[in-house]
Design a protein around this motif. Sequence first.
Motif, short mmCIF file in Angstrom:
data_model
loop_
_atom_site.label_atom_id
_atom_site.label_comp_id
_atom_site.label_asym_id
_atom_site.label_seq_id
_atom_site.Cartn_x
_atom_site.Cartn_y
_atom_site.Cartn_z
N ARG A 1 34.19 72.74 8.15
CA ARG A 1 33.51 73.92 8.71
C ARG A 1 34.44 74.83 9.50
NH1 ARG A 1 27.64 72.15 11.17
NH2 ARG A 1 26.85 71.13 9.28
N THR A 2 35.42 74.23 10.15
CA THR A 2 36.26 75.02 11.05
C THR A 2 37.62 75.38 10.47
OG1 THR A 2 37.20 73.05 12.09
CG2 THR A 2 35.19 74.00 13.09
N GLY A 3 38.05 74.65 9.44
CA GLY A 3 39.39 74.88 8.90
C GLY A 3 40.47 74.16 9.68
N ALA A 4 40.10 73.42 10.72
CA ALA A 4 41.06 72.63 11.50
C ALA A 4 41.17 71.25 10.86
CB ALA A 4 40.59 72.51 12.95
N SER A 5 42.34 70.70 10.88
CA SER A 5 42.52 69.36 10.32
C SER A 5 41.91 68.32 11.26
CB SER A 5 44.00 69.06 10.11
OG SER A 5 44.63 68.89 11.38
N ILE B 1 41.77 68.34 15.40
CA ILE B 1 40.53 68.14 16.15
C ILE B 1 40.71 67.01 17.17
CG2 ILE B 1 38.11 67.42 15.98
CD1 ILE B 1 38.11 68.90 13.20
N ARG B 2 41.33 65.92 16.74
CA ARG B 2 41.58 64.81 17.67
C ARG B 2 42.52 65.25 18.81
NH1 ARG B 2 42.33 62.14 12.76
NH2 ARG B 2 40.43 61.10 12.07
N LEU B 3 43.49 66.10 18.46
CA LEU B 3 44.40 66.62 19.49
C LEU B 3 43.62 67.48 20.49
CD1 LEU B 3 47.22 67.13 20.67
CD2 LEU B 3 47.42 69.07 19.08
N TYR B 4 42.74 68.35 20.01
CA TYR B 4 41.94 69.18 20.92
C TYR B 4 41.11 68.29 21.85
CZ TYR B 4 42.82 72.78 17.31
OH TYR B 4 43.38 73.63 16.40
N GLU B 5 40.57 67.23 21.28
CA GLU B 5 39.78 66.30 22.09
C GLU B 5 40.66 65.59 23.12
OE1 GLU B 5 36.74 62.51 21.60
OE2 GLU B 5 37.50 63.49 19.80
N ALA B 6 41.83 65.13 22.68
CA ALA B 6 42.75 64.43 23.60
C ALA B 6 43.22 65.36 24.71
CB ALA B 6 43.95 63.88 22.82
N ARG B 7 43.38 66.65 24.41
CA ARG B 7 43.83 67.64 25.41
C ARG B 7 42.67 68.14 26.26
NH1 ARG B 7 48.88 70.19 23.84
NH2 ARG B 7 48.74 71.25 25.83
N LYS B 8 41.48 67.58 26.01
CA LYS B 8 40.26 67.92 26.76
C LYS B 8 39.88 69.39 26.61
CE LYS B 8 40.79 64.16 30.06
NZ LYS B 8 40.16 63.20 29.27
N LEU B 9 40.06 69.91 25.40
CA LEU B 9 39.69 71.29 25.10
C LEU B 9 38.29 71.39 24.49
CD1 LEU B 9 43.07 72.52 23.60
CD2 LEU B 9 42.18 72.91 25.90
N GLN C 1 33.67 75.86 19.76
CA GLN C 1 34.86 75.71 20.60
C GLN C 1 36.12 75.68 19.74
OE1 GLN C 1 34.41 76.02 23.79
NE2 GLN C 1 35.37 74.41 24.97
N ILE C 2 36.07 75.00 18.61
CA ILE C 2 37.24 74.94 17.72
C ILE C 2 37.52 76.32 17.14
CG2 ILE C 2 38.10 74.00 15.52
CD1 ILE C 2 36.66 71.36 16.35
N GLN C 3 36.49 77.07 16.83
CA GLN C 3 36.69 78.43 16.34
C GLN C 3 37.37 79.30 17.40
OE1 GLN C 3 32.70 79.32 14.99
NE2 GLN C 3 33.17 78.64 12.91
N VAL C 4 36.98 79.14 18.65
CA VAL C 4 37.63 79.87 19.74
C VAL C 4 39.10 79.46 19.83
CG1 VAL C 4 37.73 80.14 22.26
CG2 VAL C 4 35.53 80.28 21.08
N ARG D 1 41.08 78.19 17.51
CA ARG D 1 41.84 78.67 16.36
C ARG D 1 42.07 80.17 16.43
NH1 ARG D 1 42.97 75.68 12.14
NH2 ARG D 1 42.37 77.19 10.57
N GLN D 2 41.08 80.93 16.86
CA GLN D 2 41.24 82.36 17.00
C GLN D 2 42.29 82.67 18.08
OE1 GLN D 2 37.75 84.53 18.25
NE2 GLN D 2 38.47 86.41 17.31
N ALA D 3 42.24 81.94 19.18
CA ALA D 3 43.21 82.15 20.26
C ALA D 3 44.63 81.81 19.79
CB ALA D 3 42.83 81.31 21.48
N GLN D 4 44.77 80.76 18.98
CA GLN D 4 46.09 80.41 18.47
C GLN D 4 46.64 81.51 17.57
OE1 GLN D 4 45.04 76.42 16.96
NE2 GLN D 4 46.65 75.62 18.30
N VAL D 5 45.79 82.14 16.77
CA VAL D 5 46.22 83.25 15.93
C VAL D 5 46.75 84.39 16.81
CG1 VAL D 5 45.38 85.08 14.39
CG2 VAL D 5 44.73 82.71 13.97
N LEU D 6 46.17 84.55 18.00
CA LEU D 6 46.61 85.59 18.92
C LEU D 6 47.85 85.20 19.72
CD1 LEU D 6 43.13 86.70 20.30
CD2 LEU D 6 44.56 87.87 18.60
N GLY D 7 48.35 83.98 19.48
CA GLY D 7 49.58 83.55 20.12
C GLY D 7 49.41 82.66 21.33
N PHE D 8 48.19 82.22 21.61
CA PHE D 8 47.97 81.33 22.75
C PHE D 8 48.36 79.91 22.39
CE2 PHE D 8 45.17 84.83 23.82
CZ PHE D 8 45.34 84.95 25.19
N THR D 9 48.90 79.20 23.36
CA THR D 9 49.19 77.79 23.17
C THR D 9 48.00 76.97 23.67
OG1 THR D 9 50.14 77.51 25.38
CG2 THR D 9 51.65 78.22 23.62
#
Length: 165
Positions: free
Chosen positions: A33-37, A41-49, A69-72, A74-82
């Motif tokens: 659904r999100t296009g994230a691997s 997703i596990r990394l986002y969870e581990a980083r408490k995002l 939250q994952i869509q946010v 991914r969109q932020a990463q496209v904009l250059g956010f870490t």
Amino acid sequence: MGTGSGALQFCWLVFRHILHGGDQVLIGELARRTGASPKAIRLYEARKLLPRVPRKGAYRVYGEEHVQQIQVIRQAQVLGFTLTELGSALKADQVEPDWETLLQQLDRKKTAIRNTIRQLEQLELQVDRIGADIRLCLAESANTSQALCEGVARTHMENMPNGHP
């Protein structure tokens, strides 16, 4: 992203939860659904995002709030956010992002982009000056060695901080 959009998004999540009985999915479906691997997703969870991920037995079950939250992210990463930059706005104990913090981060990102544009414009001017000097040198010294023109370019480079623009 106005301040009212958060309330609307929350209402939409509540409506979807009621309509679809929570619409809980496993990580493979969430990835689709999100296009994230699944690894991301596990990394986002581990980083408490991501908001807290409940379990059914041994499986994590994700809801619509995780999709959003994952869509946010991914969109932020496209904009250059870490992910580190996103940490202050996306927290596991929040159902949705801190929109005000994200807005401040967007403003800072925009300022950084403008500064980079200014630096690149200065670089472009320097490249134009060097190119114009070399063209002039070549036009004036049709019967002279090109070593003279190479010296012009070298002089420009030596006059730049750290040997580069």
